[in-house]
Motif scaffolding. Structure first.
Motif, PDB file in Angstrom:
ATOM      1  N   UNK A 170     -45.865  12.235-116.866  1.00  0.00           N
ATOM      2  CA  UNK A 170     -46.845  13.068-116.166  1.00  0.00           C
ATOM      3  C   UNK A 170     -46.178  14.393-115.790  1.00  0.00           C
ATOM      4  N   UNK A 171     -46.577  15.460-116.457  1.00  0.00           N
ATOM      5  CA  UNK A 171     -46.007  16.772-116.186  1.00  0.00           C
ATOM      6  C   UNK A 171     -46.855  17.569-115.196  1.00  0.00           C
ATOM      7  N   UNK A 172     -47.948  16.969-114.742  1.00  0.00           N
ATOM      8  CA  UNK A 172     -48.829  17.675-113.810  1.00  0.00           C
ATOM      9  C   UNK A 172     -48.304  17.496-112.384  1.00  0.00           C
ATOM     10  N   UNK A 173     -47.087  18.018-112.154  1.00  0.00           N
ATOM     11  CA  UNK A 173     -46.421  17.910-110.868  1.00  0.00           C
ATOM     12  C   UNK A 173     -45.237  18.877-110.844  1.00  0.00           C
ATOM     13  N   UNK A 174     -44.712  19.181-109.649  1.00  0.00           N
ATOM     14  CA  UNK A 174     -43.537  20.059-109.587  1.00  0.00           C
ATOM     15  C   UNK A 174     -42.260  19.289-109.880  1.00  0.00           C
ATOM     16  N   UNK A 175     -41.305  19.981-110.516  1.00  0.00           N
ATOM     17  CA  UNK A 175     -40.002  19.399-110.841  1.00  0.00           C
ATOM     18  C   UNK A 175     -38.905  20.372-110.408  1.00  0.00           C
ATOM     19  N   UNK A 176     -37.811  19.841-109.886  1.00  0.00           N
ATOM     20  CA  UNK A 176     -36.664  20.729-109.624  1.00  0.00           C
ATOM     21  C   UNK A 176     -35.950  21.043-110.935  1.00  0.00           C
ATOM     22  N   UNK A 177     -35.623  22.278-111.149  1.00  0.00           N
ATOM     23  CA  UNK A 177     -34.826  22.652-112.324  1.00  0.00           C
ATOM     24  C   UNK A 177     -33.426  23.097-111.909  1.00  0.00           C
ATOM     25  N   UNK A 178     -33.270  23.574-110.679  1.00  0.00           N
ATOM     26  CA  UNK A 178     -31.966  23.971-110.148  1.00  0.00           C
ATOM     27  C   UNK A 178     -31.865  23.416-108.735  1.00  0.00           C
ATOM     28  N   UNK A 179     -30.780  22.701-108.466  1.00  0.00           N
ATOM     29  CA  UNK A 179     -30.593  22.081-107.161  1.00  0.00           C
ATOM     30  C   UNK A 179     -29.260  22.527-106.557  1.00  0.00           C
ATOM     31  N   UNK A 180     -29.154  22.501-105.232  1.00  0.00           N
ATOM     32  CA  UNK A 180     -27.858  22.837-104.607  1.00  0.00           C
ATOM     33  C   UNK A 180     -26.892  21.676-104.685  1.00  0.00           C
ATOM     34  N   UNK A 181     -25.610  22.001-104.699  1.00  0.00           N
ATOM     35  CA  UNK A 181     -24.609  20.936-104.615  1.00  0.00           C
ATOM     36  C   UNK A 181     -24.533  20.448-103.169  1.00  0.00           C
ATOM     37  N   UNK A 182     -23.790  19.383-102.919  1.00  0.00           N
ATOM     38  CA  UNK A 182     -23.744  18.846-101.546  1.00  0.00           C
ATOM     39  C   UNK A 182     -23.284  19.865-100.513  1.00  0.00           C
ATOM     40  N   UNK A 183     -22.421  20.778-100.895  1.00  0.00           N
ATOM     41  CA  UNK A 183     -21.935  21.774 -99.949  1.00  0.00           C
ATOM     42  C   UNK A 183     -22.853  22.955 -99.770  1.00  0.00           C
TER      43      UNK A 183
ATOM     44  N   UNK B 203     -48.041  29.859-104.208  1.00  0.00           N
ATOM     45  CA  UNK B 203     -48.032  29.368-105.590  1.00  0.00           C
ATOM     46  C   UNK B 203     -49.168  28.379-105.835  1.00  0.00           C
ATOM     47  N   UNK B 204     -49.411  27.509-104.887  1.00  0.00           N
ATOM     48  CA  UNK B 204     -50.527  26.582-105.033  1.00  0.00           C
ATOM     49  C   UNK B 204     -51.853  27.335-105.130  1.00  0.00           C
ATOM     50  N   UNK B 205     -51.960  28.421-104.368  1.00  0.00           N
ATOM     51  CA  UNK B 205     -53.180  29.226-104.435  1.00  0.00           C
ATOM     52  C   UNK B 205     -53.317  29.905-105.801  1.00  0.00           C
ATOM     53  N   UNK B 206     -52.208  30.390-106.361  1.00  0.00           N
ATOM     54  CA  UNK B 206     -52.254  31.030-107.681  1.00  0.00           C
ATOM     55  C   UNK B 206     -52.576  30.021-108.774  1.00  0.00           C
ATOM     56  N   UNK B 207     -52.126  28.761-108.585  1.00  0.00           N
ATOM     57  CA  UNK B 207     -52.370  27.705-109.573  1.00  0.00           C
ATOM     58  C   UNK B 207     -53.666  26.949-109.298  1.00  0.00           C
ATOM     59  N   UNK B 208     -54.345  27.344-108.216  1.00  0.00           N
ATOM     60  CA  UNK B 208     -55.593  26.658-107.829  1.00  0.00           C
ATOM     61  C   UNK B 208     -55.335  25.169-107.601  1.00  0.00           C
ATOM     62  N   UNK B 209     -54.259  24.863-106.891  1.00  0.00           N
ATOM     63  CA  UNK B 209     -53.884  23.492-106.590  1.00  0.00           C
ATOM     64  C   UNK B 209     -53.922  23.268-105.087  1.00  0.00           C
ATOM     65  N   UNK B 210     -54.199  22.039-104.713  1.00  0.00           N
ATOM     66  CA  UNK B 210     -54.145  21.670-103.307  1.00  0.00           C
ATOM     67  C   UNK B 210     -52.697  21.377-102.917  1.00  0.00           C
ATOM     68  N   UNK B 211     -52.452  21.292-101.630  1.00  0.00           N
ATOM     69  CA  UNK B 211     -51.098  20.997-101.158  1.00  0.00           C
ATOM     70  C   UNK B 211     -50.656  19.601-101.570  1.00  0.00           C
ATOM     71  N   UNK B 212     -51.623  18.689-101.747  1.00  0.00           N
ATOM     72  CA  UNK B 212     -51.273  17.325-102.108  1.00  0.00           C
ATOM     73  C   UNK B 212     -50.774  17.214-103.542  1.00  0.00           C
ATOM     74  N   UNK B 213     -51.336  17.985-104.437  1.00  0.00           N
ATOM     75  CA  UNK B 213     -50.953  17.862-105.842  1.00  0.00           C
ATOM     76  C   UNK B 213     -50.017  18.967-106.316  1.00  0.00           C
TER      77      UNK B 213
END
Length: 602
Positions: free
Chosen positions: A26-39, A77-87
Motif C-alpha cells: 500500500x503506497x497510499x501513505x507517507x514513508x520516511x526516506x531520510x531519518x536522523x541517526x540516534x545522535x 501538504x495534506x491540504x495540497x494533496x487533498x488528504x485528511x490528517x488521518x490518511x
C-alpha cells in the motif's frame, strides 16, 4: 465506516507480519526516506521510503516544504494533496516536532508538463529550531531538501525575518557546495523554484510579493558598515535562485488551530479555502521535472542521486547554522593568509624589487591553492577568495614598505662609508692618484655588490655624483700638493746631501730640481702651466711609482721608514767615525788632516 477502515488497515499489517515480506503493498501513505541517526547529527536513508520512489519509471518532480517547526508544514501538504490528517502526513498539536527527517507521500500525482508525463512527489521535512538537535542537523535537512526538490516551499508564519533569509541563503550555499562535490566542479547548481509562503497572514498594507522583494533588496550602506555588508552578502548569495522565486500568502484557516484536523472545508475560513485553491494552482504551474546534467531523473536515478548527495553531506564539514559560507571560510582564509605571511616573513630583506615580486607571486599562488583545496562553497566563495587576495595585497604593501626602509638604511650606510673614505683620501700625507683611484674603485664595487633593493637606483646616482666630485677635487689639489711636496723634498735633499751624507751628486740633483720648479713657474707666471710639461709628467710617474704600489704604500709607511733611515744614518755616522775615522765620507767633502796646507783651488 471508520471502524471498517481501521480493520482493513490492521489486516494488511497483520498479513505483512505473517508473510515476512519486506515489500510495500500500500503506497497510499507517507514513508520516511531520510531519518536522523540516534545522535540527531547526521542523516541516513530509509529503504522503505526509497522503495516507494524507485518503482517510478517516469520523470520525477519533488515538491518540498521547509520551515520552522510547529509552522503547519504537514497540514499544508495534506491540504495540497487533498488528504485528511488521518490518511495523510501526521499532524501533531504538541510543542515538540512531529516529523522526523524527510517523509514522502507514497502515491505521486501524475501530471502532464509540456508533454512529459511526470510523477510529482510531495516531501515533508522536519522543522528547524526545535530542541534536542544539533545545528548541523538542521542545515543538512535544509540543504538536502533544497538540492533534491524541483519546487521548494519556504513556509513561514506571519512574516519574513532576517534570520529566515540568512538560513535560506546558507541552505542554498550548502546545497550548491555538495551538489558540486557529487556532480563535479564544472557543474553549476540547479536551483529549485522557490515559493515564499506566508501563513496566518493578517498584516495590512504591502502584498506578500512586495514584502519579499523588499526583504531581499540591498540595504543602503553609504558609511561602509561591516554588519550591513554582511546583510547584503546574504542577499547576494540568493542570486543563484535568480528569477525562480515567487510569493504567496494564506490567511488563518480557523481560530481553533488544534481542531483543524477535525474541521471540514465548510467550517474553515472561506478566504482561506479560496486562497488554498489558488495556491494549488500556483504550485501546479511552477512544477518542472527534476533535471540533472541535462536529463530527467526517473525513480531509481533519483534514489541514486539522493544517496550521493546525502553521502557528501554526511562526510562534509558543515559550518554552524545560520552562518554564511563566508563566515565558515573565515578560518580557512586566516590560515591561508598566515601561510602567505610566513612565506614572505622568511625573505631576507632588502632584496631587488623583481625578486620580491616573484616571491610574492609564488607565495600568493601557494596560499590561493590552499584556499581552493579547503574553501567551502562554490559560486559565492569567490568573495572569500577576493577578500584573501585583498588581504595578501595589504600584507605585501607592508613588506614593500619594509623592503624600501631596509634598502634605504643599507644603501645610506654604504653611501656614508664611501663618503668618509673619500674624505680620508682627500687628506693623504703623500698625494697619490693611484691610491685614490684604488680606493674609489673599491668603494664603488662594494656599493654595487651590497646595496640592493628599491633604493639602489637613487643611491647609485648619489654615489656616482659624490665620487665624481671627490675625484675632481682631488685632481684639482693633487698637482699643487705634489708641487709643494717636491719643492720641500728638494730642499730637504739639499740639506741631507750637503750636511748629512755629504754626497755632492745628491745635493746637485736636489738643487736642479728646486731650480727647475721655481724658475719654470716664475717664467710662465703660474704653476698650472707646469702641469702640461712632459718633464712634469715624468716626475709624476716616478712619484706615483715610488709612493704607491701593491707592495708598498709609502703614505702609510713614510714616517716609519724615515725614522728607520734617520736612525741608520746616525748609527753609521757615529759608529763609522769611531771605527774607520772619516774614510767612510766621500772624498769630495773629506778635509785631509795629514795632507799639505795648500789651499784648495777653485
Amino acid at each position: 465506516m471508520e471502524i471498517s477502515y481501521w480493520i482493513f488497515v490492521f489486516s494488511i499489517l497483520l498479513f505483512s507480519l505473517v508473510s515476512g515480506s519486506s515489500s510495500i503493498d500500500n503506497f497510499h501513505q507517507p514513508f520516511p526516506i531520510v531519518e536522523p541517526d540516534p545522535g540527531h547529527t547526521k542523516l541516513r536513508l530509509s529503504r522503505e521510503g526509497l522503495e516507494a520512489i524507485s518503482r517510478i519509471t517516469t520523470p520525477i518532480s519533488a515538491v518540498a516544504v521547509i520551515g520552522p517547526y510547529r509552522s503547519g508544514k504537514s497540514f499544508l501538504l495534506n491540504q495540497l494533496l487533498s488528504l485528511s490528517c488521518d490518511e495523510g502526513f501526521g499532524v501533531g498539536h504538541m510543542r515538540d516536532t512531529k516529523t522526523k527527517g524527510i517523509w514522502v507521500w507514497g502515491t505521486p500525482l501524475e501530471v502532464d508538463i509540456d508533454g512529459v508525463r511526470t510523477s510529482v512527489f510531495y516531501l515533508d521535512t522536519e522543522g528547524f529550531e526545535s530542541v534536542g538537535k544539533s545545528n548541523v542537523y538542521d542545515d543538512r535537512i535544509f540543504a538536502l531538501a533544497t538540492v533534491m526538490s524541483s519546487v521548494l516551499i519556504y513556509n513561514l508564519p506571519e512574516t519574513i525575518r532576517e534570520a529566515d533569509i540568512s538560513r535560506l541563503s546558507f541552505a542554498v550555499e550548502l546545497a550548491e557546495e555538495f551538489y558540486g562535490r557529487v556532480k563535479g566542479q564544472d557543474i553549476a547548481f540547479e536551483p529549485a523554484k522557490l515559493l515564499w509562503l506566508i501563513q496566518r497572514d493578517f498584516l495590512q498594507g504591502k502584498s506578500v510579493k512586495e514584502m519579499v522583494d523588499e526583504a531581499l533588496r540591498h540595504v543602503p550602506n553609504s558609511d561602509g558598515d561591516k554588519n550591513i555588508d554582511q546583510v547584503n552578502q546574504i542577499r547576494d548569495s540568493l542570486a543563484v535562485m535568480g528569477d525562480n522565486s515567487t510569493a504567496f500568502s494564506l490567511p488563518q484557516p480557523h481560530l481553533m488551530r488544534t481542531k483543524l484536523c477535525d474541521l471540514k472545508d465548510d467550517d474553515l475560513d472561506p478566504m482561506y479555502v479560496k486562497k488554498r485553491g489558488q495556491l494549488k494552482e500556483l504550485v501546479a504551474s511552477i512544477i518542472r521535472p527534476k533535471i540533472v546534467q541535462g536529463k530527467y531523473l526517473n525513480g531509481k536515478e533519483f534514489v541514486s542521486f539522493l544517496e550521493q548527495i546525502l553521502d557528501a553531506l554526511n562526510k562534509g564539514e558543515i559550518p554552524s547554522t545560520g552562518s554564511l559560507v563566508e563566515v565558515f571560510n573565515k578560518g580557512i582564509l586566516e590560515r591561508c593568509l598566515k601561510l602567505y605571511s610566513e612565506r614572505m616573513g622568511k625573505l631576507r630583506l632588502p632584496m631587488p624589487e623583481q625578486s620580491l615580486q616573484d616571491a610574492h607571486e609564488r607565495s600568493r599562488e601557494e596560499a590561493m591553492k590552499a584556499f581552493e583545496e579547503q574553501h567551502f562553497g562554490r559560486h559565492h566563495a569567490k568573495k572569500s577568495a577576493d577578500q584573501l587576495d585583498e588581504e595578501m595585497k595589504e600584507v605585501f604593501k607592508n613588506v614593500i614598505m619594509t623592503n624600501e626602509y631596509q634598502s634605504t638604511r643599507l644603501c645610506e650606510a654604504l653611501y656614508t662609508k664611501c663618503e668618509d673614505r673619500m674624505d680620508q683620501l682627500q687628506v693623504l700625507r703623500l698625494p697619490t692618484m693611484a691610491k685614490f683611484d684604488a680606493g674609489l674603485q673599491q668603494c664603488n664595487q662594494s656599493f654595487e655588490q651590497e646595496c640592493v633593493g628599491p633604493s639602489k637606483a637613487n643611491y647609485e646616482q648619489r654615489i656616482m655624483k659624490m665620487l665624481g666630485k671627490s675625484r675632481s677635487l682631488f685632481i684639482k689639489e693633487y698637482n699643487q700638493r705634489l708641487f709643494n711636496w717636491l719643492v720641500a723634498f728638494s730642499l730637504v735633499m739639499v740639506v741631507i746631501g750637503r750636511f748629512i751624507i755629504k754626497f755632492i751628486l745628491v745635493e746637485m740633483a736636489a738643487w736642479i730640481l728646486f731650480i727647475f720648479l721655481e724658475t719654470y713657474t716664475r717664467m710662465f707666471w703660474s704653476a698650472e702651466s707646469l702641469y702640461y710639461n712632459p718633464v712634469w709628467h715624468f716626475i709624476v710617474s716616478a712619484w706615483e711609482t715610488i709612493v704607491y704600489s701593491p707592495i708598498l704604500d709609502l703614505d702609510r709607511w713614510a714616517i716609519p721608514i724615515a725614522c728607520m733611515a734617520a736612525l741608520g744614518i746616525l748609527y753609521c755616522r757615529c759608529y763609522g767615525r769611531r771605527k774607520h775615522g772619516s774614510q767612510w765620507l766621500l772624498p769630495l767633502y773629506n778635509h785631509q788632516k795629514g795632507g799639505s796646507n795648500r789651499p784648495r783651488s777653485d
